[in-house]
Design an enzyme around this catalytic site. Sequence first.
Site, PDB file in Angstrom:
ATOM      1  N   CYS A 158       0.840  -1.185   0.000  1.00  0.00           N
ATOM      2  CA  CYS A 158       0.000   0.000   0.000  1.00  0.00           C
ATOM      3  C   CYS A 158       0.884   1.247   0.000  1.00  0.00           C
ATOM      4  CB  CYS A 158      -0.960   0.017   1.197  1.00  0.00           C
ATOM      5  SG  CYS A 158      -0.162   0.329   2.776  1.00  0.00           S
ATOM      6  N   THR A 159       0.280   2.399  -0.110  1.00  0.00           N
ATOM      7  CA  THR A 159       1.044   3.630  -0.293  1.00  0.00           C
ATOM      8  C   THR A 159       1.998   3.939   0.847  1.00  0.00           C
ATOM      9  OG1 THR A 159      -1.068   4.414  -1.109  1.00  0.00           O
ATOM     10  CG2 THR A 159       0.752   5.961  -1.164  1.00  0.00           C
TER      11      THR A 159
END
Lengths: 154, 104
Positions: free
Chosen positions: B9-10
């Site tokens: 994820c980011t």
Amino acid sequence: MKIEEVLNENSIHLDKDLTSKKEVFDYLCSSLYQNGMISDKNAFQEKVYDREALSVTGLIDGVAIPHGVSDAVNQPSVAFVRTKKEIEWESIDGKKIKYIFLLAIPNNTKDDVHIKMLSELARSLMDQNVISKLEYVETADELLNLLKKGGSQS
Amino acid sequence: MKIVAVTACTVGVAHTYIAKDRLVQAAEKRGHQISVETQGTIGCESILTEDEIKEADIVIFAADVAVTNEERFKDKPIVRVKSEVAIKQPEKLLEKIEAKLKEK
């Protein structure tokens, strides 16, 4: 999991009258600032909003884990609030939110140990054994004990 | 079905690991074998072995950022979804994949 190393009892707030995401962010960012976890409330808060725009931070059954990565974060840390009433907040199960754990992450940190604790905390917040009890903790200590047990189960 | 997956994820602290847990739960429930590599801010963990990749029927990238060392999967069918999809509806994702593989 030595959760108290990232979640200070002064960053735990129960049954607060906050009625919007904005109020929650304001409140929790102030808390982290007052406890010395972040050095610049506005700079950090902006990063929280940035992350919020990317994808949902609401999980299941009223739990949310917003977070921000910023140079203004002194150490990996968490602030928690349980609100009196449910708040509108996008979540993966569509439910409103009452239990918010705001994670503060330093930019380019080498503090893997504490980052891992944040990850373990986030994972334990998908566990019904933990979630179902969040409504009933009455003190900061009780919350810390609940999370300690939750961490060891994952 | 033998599945290998990478989650990324980011920010790489929370959703990366939650996505892994959700994929593992869903895969095991449906009777599949799964290995999931996480690519987070502290680096890559549970790194997929060459054998695991070779034997996989399908590769899932549940990622909001580029997957590190993607060349490892160059000859495999890859399903790319956002990490949110793996967290929200992992079973539906697997159902879709199962259906597609059956078609072949």
